[in-house]
Design a protein around this motif. Structure first.
Motif, mmCIF file in Angstrom:
data_model
loop_
_atom_site.group_PDB
_atom_site.id
_atom_site.type_symbol
_atom_site.label_atom_id
_atom_site.label_comp_id
_atom_site.label_asym_id
_atom_site.label_seq_id
_atom_site.Cartn_x
_atom_site.Cartn_y
_atom_site.Cartn_z
ATOM 1 N N TRP A 144 0.845 -1.208 0.000
ATOM 2 C CA TRP A 144 0.000 0.000 0.000
ATOM 3 C C TRP A 144 0.874 1.249 0.000
ATOM 4 O O TRP A 144 0.620 2.194 -0.765
ATOM 5 C CB TRP A 144 -0.910 -0.012 1.222
ATOM 6 N N MET A 145 1.922 1.256 0.804
ATOM 7 C CA MET A 145 2.779 2.433 0.913
ATOM 8 C C MET A 145 3.518 2.739 -0.383
ATOM 9 O O MET A 145 3.855 3.892 -0.657
ATOM 10 C CB MET A 145 3.778 2.266 2.053
ATOM 11 N N ASP A 146 3.779 1.724 -1.185
ATOM 12 C CA ASP A 146 4.487 1.940 -2.450
ATOM 13 C C ASP A 146 3.752 2.927 -3.353
ATOM 14 O O ASP A 146 4.383 3.628 -4.151
ATOM 15 C CB ASP A 146 4.671 0.610 -3.199
ATOM 16 N N ALA A 147 2.441 2.958 -3.254
ATOM 17 C CA ALA A 147 1.657 3.839 -4.129
ATOM 18 C C ALA A 147 0.874 4.905 -3.366
ATOM 19 O O ALA A 147 0.113 5.663 -3.968
ATOM 20 C CB ALA A 147 0.687 3.001 -4.969
ATOM 21 N N ALA A 148 1.040 4.971 -2.042
ATOM 22 C CA ALA A 148 0.229 5.869 -1.215
ATOM 23 C C ALA A 148 0.553 7.335 -1.481
ATOM 24 O O ALA A 148 1.713 7.713 -1.666
ATOM 25 C CB ALA A 148 0.441 5.551 0.262
ATOM 26 N N THR A 149 -0.477 8.156 -1.513
ATOM 27 C CA THR A 149 -0.360 9.597 -1.715
ATOM 28 C C THR A 149 -0.543 10.319 -0.379
ATOM 29 O O THR A 149 -0.978 9.708 0.611
ATOM 30 C CB THR A 149 -1.441 10.080 -2.690
ATOM 31 N N PRO A 150 -0.226 11.616 -0.321
ATOM 32 C CA PRO A 150 -0.511 12.359 0.913
ATOM 33 C C PRO A 150 -1.965 12.231 1.360
ATOM 34 O O PRO A 150 -2.249 12.112 2.549
ATOM 35 C CB PRO A 150 -0.156 13.801 0.534
ATOM 36 N N LYS A 151 -2.886 12.232 0.391
ATOM 37 C CA LYS A 151 -4.302 12.080 0.738
ATOM 38 C C LYS A 151 -4.553 10.729 1.397
ATOM 39 O O LYS A 151 -5.346 10.622 2.347
ATOM 40 C CB LYS A 151 -5.171 12.221 -0.511
ATOM 41 N N ASP A 152 -3.888 9.672 0.918
ATOM 42 C CA ASP A 152 -4.062 8.347 1.506
ATOM 43 C C ASP A 152 -3.602 8.332 2.966
ATOM 44 O O ASP A 152 -4.265 7.754 3.833
ATOM 45 C CB ASP A 152 -3.283 7.300 0.709
ATOM 46 N N TYR A 153 -2.461 8.951 3.225
ATOM 47 C CA TYR A 153 -1.975 9.020 4.606
ATOM 48 C C TYR A 153 -2.912 9.866 5.461
ATOM 49 O O TYR A 153 -3.218 9.526 6.606
ATOM 50 C CB TYR A 153 -0.563 9.612 4.648
ATOM 51 N N ALA A 154 -3.368 10.990 4.894
ATOM 52 C CA ALA A 154 -4.244 11.888 5.647
ATOM 53 C C ALA A 154 -5.577 11.237 5.994
ATOM 54 O O ALA A 154 -6.248 11.656 6.945
ATOM 55 C CB ALA A 154 -4.481 13.169 4.856
#
Length: 297
Positions: free
Chosen positions: A192-202
């Motif tokens: 998941w982290m390989d493609a995660a964006t700032p929005k995904d983390y937020a």
């Protein structure tokens, strides 16, 4: 009849507001992320999408659309070459002005007058206007910047969750909730982290706040650390000459109770929202802003 279009294009969503010369809202629009990181073509498509939604709701014809004066605040516009690329994009309006999303938030917060706005959303950045000079503090992009933001909260939560999975730290309700989405499987989390964006983390930020408010020890430590970064932002804003400072962004109100009382006492409420700041940029007089507070002056 004159028409004004304001657009607030950020890391998580893009919104538009179309008004007439009297500040009457005729139409609105909303879409997904619209910062410059998604690419100029995708950004243009989102800007056109939210514009079309607002124009469609207002029922304007092509001749009326051609009279629209637009103001757009776009996250990431300060990246090299972006202003020039945006200026070259085709829009069917009489005029189009571009600034950062932080700039329109600050315009709206202080009715176009001098002051500062600290935006705490997917990312974090301060926009400051002292006299006729404007500048930003922070906002260099995730993960090297954006301290105290939703993305930063999510990144800290993921770090804790992975450490808890492999036994380097204690499992807490927060870490269990975060890893549950990955079946408590480290490999799935890493994928998941390989493609995660700032929005995904937020997207994890509300979860972190919920657990912090329920005294999860790790969640509290994450939020307290974020609050310290926000405190430092505010101290720097005033040290650099700002006469007032307002908070903005989707995470601002949830973070405010975690700030010291003396810090909160220095803050002022925003007069209007970022979309109204975009309308000011477009040329709408401050006296006709749609969300302007009745006692603002």
């Amino acid at each position: 009849m004159a028409y004004f279009l304001g657009i607030d294009a950020g890391g998580s969503h893009c919104r538009s507001r179309l008004v007439d010369a009297n500040g009457v809202i005729l139409g609105t629009g909303e879409s997904g992320p619209a910062n410059t990181r998604i690419g100029i073509e995708k950004l243009h498509a989102v800007l056109r999408e939210v514009s079309t939604q607002a124009i469609g709701a207002a029922g304007l014809d092509a001749a009326q659309v051609a009279t629209i004066r637009a103001g757009m605040g776009i996250a990431g516009i300060s990246r090299p070459g972006m202003r020039e690329q945006l200026a070259a994009l085709p829009f069917p309006f009489a005029s189009t002005e571009f600034v950062t999303d932080a700039a329109i938030a600050n315009l709206g917060a202080h009715d176009g007058a001098e002051g500062a706005t600290l935006i705490i959303g997917t990312g974090s950045v301060a926009e400051v206007r002292v006299g006729s000079t404007s500048f930003t503090i922070g906002g260099y992009g995730f993960p090297i910047s954006d301290e105290g933001s939703g993305a930063a909260l999510g990144l800290s939560a993921m770090r804790h969750a992975l450490r808890a999975l492999d036994g380097r730290s204690e499992v807490t309700p927060l870490s269990h909730a975060v890893t549950a989405g990955f079946g408590h499987d480290t490999a799935r989390a890493v994928a998941w982290m390989d493609a995660a964006t700032p929005k995904d983390y937020a997207a994890f930020a509300p979860l972190v706040m919920d657990y912090a408010e329920n005294n999860d020890a790790i969640a509290r430590s994450i939020v307290e650390d974020a609050a310290q970064h926000i405190e430092r932002f505010i101290e720097t804003i005033f040290a650099r000459g700002a006469v007032r400072c307002a908070l903005a962004g989707g995470l601002a109100m949830r973070m405010k109770p975690w700030l010291r009382a003396r810090t909160v006492a220095r803050l002022t409420d925003a007069v209007s929202d970022p979309l109204d700041g975009a309308l000011l940029l477009a040329g709408l007089p401050a006296t006709t802003l749609p969300t302007r507070k009745p006692d603002a002056h």
